[in-house]
Every structure is written in C-alpha cells, then in structure tokens.
Design an enzyme around this catalytic site. Structure first.
Site, PDB file in Angstrom:
ATOM      1  N   GLU A  69      -4.765   2.482  -4.031  1.00 47.12           N
ATOM      2  CA  GLU A  69      -3.304   2.526  -4.008  1.00 47.12           C
ATOM      3  C   GLU A  69      -2.703   1.215  -3.523  1.00 47.12           C
ATOM      4  OE1 GLU A  69      -4.690   4.707  -0.182  1.00 47.12           O
ATOM      5  OE2 GLU A  69      -5.441   4.233  -2.180  1.00 47.12           O
ATOM      6  N   ASN A 126      -2.740  13.010  -3.990  1.00 45.83           N
ATOM      7  CA  ASN A 126      -3.934  13.421  -4.719  1.00 45.83           C
ATOM      8  C   ASN A 126      -4.415  14.797  -4.275  1.00 45.83           C
ATOM      9  OD1 ASN A 126      -4.467  11.405  -6.608  1.00 45.83           O
ATOM     10  ND2 ASN A 126      -5.506  10.114  -5.129  1.00 45.83           N
ATOM     11  N   ASP A 140      -2.318   9.459 -10.489  1.00 48.21           N
ATOM     12  CA  ASP A 140      -2.306   8.363 -11.462  1.00 48.21           C
ATOM     13  C   ASP A 140      -0.888   8.013 -11.888  1.00 48.21           C
ATOM     14  OD1 ASP A 140      -5.033   8.258 -11.333  1.00 48.21           O
ATOM     15  OD2 ASP A 140      -5.389   9.232 -13.263  1.00 48.21           O
ATOM     16  N   ASP A 168       0.844  -1.187   0.000  1.00 54.24           N
ATOM     17  CA  ASP A 168       0.000   0.000   0.000  1.00 54.24           C
ATOM     18  C   ASP A 168       0.885   1.244   0.000  1.00 54.24           C
ATOM     19  OD1 ASP A 168      -3.052   0.808   0.619  1.00 54.24           O
ATOM     20  OD2 ASP A 168      -1.707   2.184   1.671  1.00 54.24           O
ATOM     21  N   ILE A 169       0.666   2.135  -0.984  1.00 55.83           N
ATOM     22  CA  ILE A 169       1.495   3.341  -1.101  1.00 55.83           C
ATOM     23  C   ILE A 169       1.276   4.234   0.117  1.00 55.83           C
ATOM     24  CG2 ILE A 169       2.016   5.381  -2.491  1.00 55.83           C
ATOM     25  CD1 ILE A 169       0.937   3.856  -4.918  1.00 55.83           C
TER      26      ILE A 169
END
Length: 364
Positions: free
Chosen positions: A279, A244, A253, A236-237
């Site tokens: 993500e 964002n 993106d 998971d980022i």
C-alpha cells in the site's frame, strides 16, 4: 476457499526449521520497535505466521510468493498461493507469473533468440555480398585484360554477363536486407513493449519499484550535476489491512487503484509517481524543494480525504480513505539511499503522529 493445513501436534521438522530461520514469537527483537525496525519486524512476523500456519517449507521461492501475496498484495497470485498451501512440505519451486499480462523471462528469451538469429543471418549476408563484390571485381579485371589483348567482343560479352549476375545478386541481397531490417524493427518494438511491461505495476498502471529505483538513481545524478534540489515523498495508505480484512482483496485492489489515480492527478505534472509495493507509493520531485513537494503531497492528501469511496459491488459506502506521507530532500552527498531512508523515517513519524498527515524530514 483456501483451507488451512494445521501443523502436526508437538511440532515437526519443517516447523522447527522455520522457527530457526524466523525465530519464535518471544525473540530478542524489541517488543515495541519503532520506525523502520517496526516495519521490518511486522513484515517478518506476518510472513512467518503464514508459513508456519500452512506448514510451508521456508525456501526462497516459497518465501518470495508468500511475501508478494500477503505483503505486496500483488494481484492474481491466489491460484499459485493455493497450490503452495496444498503442496505443504514440497521443496520444489513453483512456477507462477507475478501479474497477468506481465512480461515473462521466456518471452524475453524468445525475443533475444530471434534477434540473434537475424543478426547471424545479416552477418552471413554481408560476408556473401563481400565475396560477390570481390568476384565481380576480379571479373572486371579479367575483362579489362581481354580489352588490352585486342579481344573486345569476347570481353564485352563477359562484362555483360558478370554485370547481370552481380545485379541479380545485389537485388537479392537488398530484398533479404529489407526483410531482415523489418524483422529487427519488429523485435525492437517487442523489446520496448517488454520493457514497458517489466517496469509497470499491473494493478495500478504506475511505474513499479524496479522502474522507481532506476529513476531515483538517474534523478539523483541529474540533481548533483545541475545543483538543483530533488525531493522524495513516500505515501502509505492508512489502515489498509483493515480494508482487506473487512471487504476482501478485490476492494483492497480498488482502493489501491483509487489512491494511485488521486496521486497521479495531483502530482503527475511535477513528479513521477510509482507504486513501491503493498500500500506504499513514492513520488520523485526533480527540481523541487521539499517545501514545494510537501505542499503538493498535502494537497493530494486533502483531495483524497474529501472523496467518498463506495464498494460498487454492494453500493456500500466505505467512507473516506487517507494516507500518511514523509517528505525529504536529496542531501549534498547525492546519496539516494539516505534520501529514501529519511523519507521513510518521516513517514513513520506521520504514522506515529496519528496518521492522515505529511511530515517533512529535517534538513542539514
């Protein structure tokens, strides 16, 4: 620019319905939930806030669109989202595509319909050929009878005539079958392309969640049959929402594509990399111990941290990107659902431990 639509003072029927479905902010959910419950609560609250803020009716289609736009960050849903916000109280479902270039249900329906037409035509042609062959057999039997009745000239002419007719019918059937065969081959290719599109995440080009779940089940079955280990990593980022909110969805993106390329580069030879949604990425490692999977994922994490991400629109350095990950191994029962939950719990422990690290689930 999306314009926010404020709810009427004092509340309204739609707001009350939404609050009954999602609950008020002072619900009985624990104030500081952890692990999987924390993720579920955050998702529900985020979708709830968007639907309440824009006075969106809480029917399943609307919830699905809000989830896919806000939580899963699916590309090119802005127009559909704006239409939903403008409609406000509308109860009708919206028609939208999840991603440009993705296969639609109508496209698949058309392929199936064409295939059915060709199959019906082939069936009719086979029946006709069977009838023609029976007729040819009857004609030959009649000619043989004439031979036995000492009428060779008449029977020879009759035999030549029916043989020529049968040859023509056979040639016509061969041509028809050749055309239908080519059409069926083309349809098979179209179905294969549709299958690839249906299993591919349009933004990153990785396998999507639908394909991942199928691969996970098949991999688990193979692992149980072979007795070899299968490991799973969920990545998971870190702080993706900040990207964002700060730089916009376009940059978000690009971050997703950037991370997917690093994971594919580091893990693609040993594992199957998929985008799980939002993500989050998953990697299936067949015939791989959790220790080996840990080393591969941690190498990918270090590789990502050493790269500097630049916003190519402004040449502004965004800095380093990192991810947290959880690794688990399939247990002796072969329960892939338990495997997924174990990796997920380890991921959230990595988040709780300060992010930018990999945590391996306890074995046994």
């Amino acid at each position: 620019m999306i314009e926010e639509k404020q709810a009427a003072p004092g509340g309204n029927t739609v707001t009350k319905v939404v609050e009954r479905l999602f609950g008020r902010s002072n619900s009985t959910v624990p104030s500081q939930p952890t692990g999987e419950l924390a993720r579920y609560n955050e998702t529900i609250q985020t979708v709830r806030e968007v639907m309440l803020r824009h006075v969106i009716e809480p029917n399943p289609a609307n919830y699905d669109l809000v989830y896919r736009h806000v939580i899963a960050h699916e590309p090119r849903l802005e127009e559909a989202m704006e239409r939903l916000i403008r409609s406000g109280y509308a109860s009708g479902t919206l028609s939208f595509s999840s991603a440009q270039g993705g296969v639609s249900e109508s496209a698949i329906d058309n392929i199936v319909e064409d295939a059915q037409k060709h199959l019906v035509a082939i069936e009719a042609m086979i029946k006709k050929s069977t009838t023609d062959a029976k007729g040819f057999g009857d004609a030959l039997e009649g000619s043989a009878a004439k031979f036995s009745n000492n009428d060779p000239d008449s029977s020879l002419q009759s035999l030549i005539s029916v043989t020529k007719a049968m040859i023509e019918k056979t040639r016509a059937a061969e041509n028809e079958l050749r055309l239908r065969s080519k059409a069926m081959t083309d349809l098979k290719m179209s179905l294969n392309e549709a299958q690839v599109q249906a299993d591919t995440d349009a933004l990153t080009g990785l396998s999507n969640r639908r394909a991942f779940e199928r691969m996970l089940g098949a991999g688990g079955a193979r692992a149980m049959m072979s007795g070899k280990p299968m490991s799973l990593a969920i990545c998971d980022i870190d702080h993706f929402k900040k990207f964002n909110d700060t730089y916009g969805h376009d940059v978000g993106d690009r971050v997703l594509r950037f991370v997917s390329s690093v994971l594919l580069e580091n893990c693609g030879r040993r594992g199957a990399v998929s985008r799980h949604g939002g993500e989050e990425f998953v990697v299936i490692f067949e015939e791989t111990t959790p220790e080996m999977a840990y080393e591969i994922i941690d190498a990918a994490r270090r590789d990502l941290c050493e790269r500097n991400f630049v916003n190519k629109d402004t040449d502004e350095s965004i800095g380093n990107i990192s991810f947290s990950a959880g690794v688990a191994v399939l247990g002796g029962t072969g329960d892939v659902g338990h495997l997924l939950r174990s990796a997920d719990r380890s991921l959230y422990k990595a988040k709780a431990d300060g992010r930018n690290c990999v945590v391996m689930a306890p074995q046994g």
